[in-house]
Write a protein that holds these residues in place. Structure first.
Motif, PDB file in Angstrom:
ATOM      1  N   ARG A 220      26.843  -1.036  14.164  1.00 39.98           N
ATOM      2  CA  ARG A 220      27.020  -2.417  14.891  1.00 39.98           C
ATOM      3  C   ARG A 220      25.935  -2.567  16.027  1.00 39.98           C
ATOM      4  NH1 ARG A 220      31.907  -1.194  18.070  1.00 39.98           N
ATOM      5  NH2 ARG A 220      30.339   0.208  18.521  1.00 39.98           N
ATOM      6  N   VAL A 221      25.205  -4.008  16.107  1.00 39.19           N
ATOM      7  CA  VAL A 221      25.098  -4.726  17.371  1.00 39.19           C
ATOM      8  C   VAL A 221      25.004  -3.722  18.333  1.00 39.19           C
ATOM      9  CG1 VAL A 221      24.570  -5.828  18.615  1.00 39.19           C
ATOM     10  CG2 VAL A 221      24.645  -6.478  17.168  1.00 39.19           C
ATOM     11  N   GLN A 222      25.564  -3.409  18.804  1.00 41.52           N
ATOM     12  CA  GLN A 222      26.577  -2.485  20.385  1.00 41.52           C
ATOM     13  C   GLN A 222      25.917  -0.779  19.749  1.00 41.52           C
ATOM     14  OE1 GLN A 222      28.533  -3.287  23.215  1.00 41.52           O
ATOM     15  NE2 GLN A 222      27.397  -1.674  23.724  1.00 41.52           N
ATOM     16  N   ASP A 223      25.913  -0.255  19.066  1.00 38.67           N
ATOM     17  CA  ASP A 223      25.345   1.315  18.604  1.00 38.67           C
ATOM     18  C   ASP A 223      24.099   0.780  18.894  1.00 38.67           C
ATOM     19  OD1 ASP A 223      28.361   1.256  18.261  1.00 38.67           O
ATOM     20  OD2 ASP A 223      27.885   1.407  15.737  1.00 38.67           O
ATOM     21  N   TYR A 224      23.589   0.001  18.483  1.00 44.68           N
ATOM     22  CA  TYR A 224      22.056  -0.157  18.392  1.00 44.68           C
ATOM     23  C   TYR A 224      21.517  -0.285  20.170  1.00 44.68           C
ATOM     24  CZ  TYR A 224      21.118  -0.246  13.657  1.00 44.68           C
ATOM     25  OH  TYR A 224      21.460   0.528  12.015  1.00 44.68           O
ATOM     26  N   ALA A 225      22.130  -1.104  21.055  1.00 44.45           N
ATOM     27  CA  ALA A 225      22.419  -1.580  21.978  1.00 44.45           C
ATOM     28  C   ALA A 225      22.694   0.173  22.720  1.00 44.45           C
ATOM     29  CB  ALA A 225      22.808  -2.081  22.704  1.00 44.45           C
ATOM     30  N   ASP A 226      23.356   0.572  22.136  1.00 45.44           N
ATOM     31  CA  ASP A 226      23.366   2.680  22.916  1.00 45.44           C
ATOM     32  C   ASP A 226      22.458   2.916  22.315  1.00 45.44           C
ATOM     33  OD1 ASP A 226      26.121   1.340  24.144  1.00 45.44           O
ATOM     34  OD2 ASP A 226      27.648   1.726  22.064  1.00 45.44           O
ATOM     35  N   LEU A 227      22.414   3.218  21.116  1.00 44.19           N
ATOM     36  CA  LEU A 227      20.675   3.911  21.578  1.00 44.19           C
ATOM     37  C   LEU A 227      19.766   4.455  22.404  1.00 44.19           C
ATOM     38  CD1 LEU A 227      20.904   3.764  17.660  1.00 44.19           C
ATOM     39  CD2 LEU A 227      21.777   6.293  18.417  1.00 44.19           C
ATOM     40  N   GLN A 228      19.572   2.651  22.481  1.00 39.19           N
ATOM     41  CA  GLN A 228      18.363   2.573  23.926  1.00 39.19           C
ATOM     42  C   GLN A 228      18.761   2.254  25.123  1.00 39.19           C
ATOM     43  OE1 GLN A 228      15.126  -0.013  22.463  1.00 39.19           O
ATOM     44  NE2 GLN A 228      16.009  -0.321  21.136  1.00 39.19           N
ATOM     45  N   PHE A 229      20.008   2.719  25.035  1.00 43.31           N
ATOM     46  CA  PHE A 229      21.217   2.704  26.630  1.00 43.31           C
ATOM     47  C   PHE A 229      20.832   1.735  27.635  1.00 43.31           C
ATOM     48  CE2 PHE A 229      19.797   6.966  26.089  1.00 43.31           C
ATOM     49  CZ  PHE A 229      20.550   7.888  25.755  1.00 43.31           C
ATOM     50  N   VAL A 247      19.192  -9.193  15.212  1.00 50.54           N
ATOM     51  CA  VAL A 247      19.730  -8.140  15.427  1.00 50.54           C
ATOM     52  C   VAL A 247      20.987  -8.303  14.226  1.00 50.54           C
ATOM     53  CG1 VAL A 247      21.130  -6.110  15.944  1.00 50.54           C
ATOM     54  CG2 VAL A 247      20.130  -7.198  17.667  1.00 50.54           C
ATOM     55  N   SER A 248      21.917  -8.543  13.934  1.00 53.19           N
ATOM     56  CA  SER A 248      22.715  -9.152  13.518  1.00 53.19           C
ATOM     57  C   SER A 248      22.052  -9.130  11.704  1.00 53.19           C
ATOM     58  CB  SER A 248      23.752  -9.947  13.313  1.00 53.19           C
ATOM     59  OG  SER A 248      24.740  -9.360  14.725  1.00 53.19           O
ATOM     60  N   ALA A 249      21.323 -10.227  12.214  1.00 52.34           N
ATOM     61  CA  ALA A 249      20.212 -10.746  10.877  1.00 52.34           C
ATOM     62  C   ALA A 249      19.048  -9.420  10.254  1.00 52.34           C
ATOM     63  CB  ALA A 249      19.801 -12.252  11.008  1.00 52.34           C
ATOM     64  N   TRP A 250      18.933  -8.780  10.915  1.00 49.74           N
ATOM     65  CA  TRP A 250      18.133  -7.424  11.201  1.00 49.74           C
ATOM     66  C   TRP A 250      18.463  -6.767  10.150  1.00 49.74           C
ATOM     67  CZ3 TRP A 250      13.008  -6.579  10.946  1.00 49.74           C
ATOM     68  CH2 TRP A 250      11.915  -7.516  11.326  1.00 49.74           C
ATOM     69  N   ILE A 251      19.956  -6.211  10.156  1.00 48.75           N
ATOM     70  CA  ILE A 251      21.083  -5.566   9.502  1.00 48.75           C
ATOM     71  C   ILE A 251      21.446  -6.034   8.591  1.00 48.75           C
ATOM     72  CG2 ILE A 251      23.658  -4.674  10.284  1.00 48.75           C
ATOM     73  CD1 ILE A 251      22.683  -4.534  12.640  1.00 48.75           C
ATOM     74  N   ALA A 252      21.228  -7.723   8.712  1.00 46.67           N
ATOM     75  CA  ALA A 252      22.012  -8.084   7.279  1.00 46.67           C
ATOM     76  C   ALA A 252      20.366  -7.567   5.948  1.00 46.67           C
ATOM     77  CB  ALA A 252      22.342  -9.607   7.551  1.00 46.67           C
ATOM     78  N   ASP A 253      19.813  -8.408   6.822  1.00 42.51           N
ATOM     79  CA  ASP A 253      18.368  -7.823   5.583  1.00 42.51           C
ATOM     80  C   ASP A 253      18.085  -6.105   5.093  1.00 42.51           C
ATOM     81  OD1 ASP A 253      17.651 -10.287   5.926  1.00 42.51           O
ATOM     82  OD2 ASP A 253      16.374 -10.398   7.204  1.00 42.51           O
ATOM     83  N   LYS A 254      18.499  -5.571   6.002  1.00 40.06           N
ATOM     84  CA  LYS A 254      17.849  -4.193   5.848  1.00 40.06           C
ATOM     85  C   LYS A 254      18.942  -3.756   4.992  1.00 40.06           C
ATOM     86  CE  LYS A 254      16.021  -1.757   7.430  1.00 40.06           C
ATOM     87  NZ  LYS A 254      14.544  -1.214   6.661  1.00 40.06           N
ATOM     88  N   THR A 255      20.584  -4.306   4.744  1.00 40.93           N
ATOM     89  CA  THR A 255      21.045  -4.157   4.153  1.00 40.93           C
ATOM     90  C   THR A 255      21.498  -4.456   2.347  1.00 40.93           C
ATOM     91  OG1 THR A 255      22.950  -4.150   5.730  1.00 40.93           O
ATOM     92  CG2 THR A 255      23.949  -4.552   3.584  1.00 40.93           C
TER      93      THR A 255
END
Length: 306
Positions: A220-229, A247-255
């Motif tokens: 999720r968006v929160q997870d990507y934020a957590d990866l970079q603290f 971020v959600s649009a990037w995830i959707a495009d990648k999916t």
């Protein structure tokens, strides 16, 4: 508002600016054409835009100016530009005699070049690359390649995209050789730029793990934020302001890009693809895919798998 005009492909950009789109077919995810056939009145200044695609610009003979984010570069003969999705840009042309533009999206790369294309060509994830003026000998090498790509693009070979994909590998290797032996990105020290670059790499790595069965659930968006603290709002603001996409649009495009690649494999069922991409139910995946592509997975597969 103008800085956030995101265009999905080159025909959409040209339509926005009232330019002809006849020589361009973006259905495969790739376009290639010579700009002197499109731009006939000078000077010409584009609208500000953010492309949702990669591009290579091969300037054999032309003059103008190119702005990427807050950096402006003069266009001169022998120059090669590489740009990737998300950056704000404006171009100005004062005269064009011989210039070729290739655009392509991620799905095209993964379908026709290699599904793990970023492994060999990590520069594709770089945020901003300074244009390079090639020697006459170097430019002649890339010119031969883009002319072959153009010839195949205009042809009707049943193996067209596979041939172009092979030629793109050669072109990307030459770009890597000429541009990135002593690679030093413009914004390497910029904090926001580093966040964007790390996010793109995390996104790519996670989807590699997802489709290879190493993990089961999409981040999720929160997870990507957590990866970079980072706080989730801070990550979201940086990605949106730097790339024009959430971020959600990037995830959707990648999916969707990964789904298109897997749908080309007749050995995978739609249900199996849905599971690999972290969807709990196949109908949910089908609705998601149709929402983003206007085609069902079955329709996409029927049109793209011979």
């Amino acid at each position: 508002m103008a800085r956030n005009l995101v265009v999905k492909d080159l025909p959409e950009l040209y339509e926005t600016m009232g330019l002809p789109v006849e020589p361009l077919d973006a259905s495969s995810g790739l376009t290639i054409h010579f700009l002197q056939q499109t731009f006939t009145e000078f000077p010409f200044k584009s609208v500000p835009f953010r492309p949702n695609y990669f591009s290579f610009l091969f300037i054999r003979e032309a003059f103008g100016k190119y702005t990427i984010d807050d950096q402006s570069f003069d266009v001169q003969p022998g120059t090669v530009y590489f740009t990737n999705p998300g950056n704000y840009r404006v171009f100005e042309w004062y005269g064009i005699n011989d210039t070729c533009l290739i655009t392509f999206n991620e799905a095209y790369l993964k379908e026709n070049v290699h599904e793990d294309v970023y492994r060999d060509f990590s520069f594709l994830l770089t945020e901003t690359v300074e244009p390079r003026v090639l020697s006459g000998e170097q430019f002649a090498v890339v010119q031969q390649l883009y002319q072959q790509i153009h010839s195949e693009y205009r042809g009707n070979s049943p193996y067209k995209n596979r041939i172009i994909g092979s030629l793109m590998v050669a072109l990307l290797l030459k770009i890597k050789e000429y541009f990135f032996q002593d690679y030093n990105p413009i914004y390497e020290g910029n904090r926001s730029s580093q966040i964007v670059k790390t996010f793109k790499r995390n996104l790519e790595q996670h989807f590699r793990d997802l489709v290879n069965g190493k993990v089961e659930m999409p981040l999720r968006v929160q997870d990507y934020a957590d990866l970079q603290f980072l706080h989730v709002n801070y990550l979201s603001n940086v990605i949106s302001s730097k790339t024009g996409k959430s971020v959600s649009a990037w995830i959707a495009d990648k999916t969707v890009a990964e789904a298109k690649v897997m749908l080309q494999n007749p050995g995978l069922t739609v249900k199996g693809i849905a599971i690999r991409l972290g969807f709990l139910e196949a109908p949910h995946f089908s609705n998601y895919f149709k929402k983003h592509t206007s085609q069902s997975p079955a329709e996409y597969r029927r049109l793209h798998v011979g």
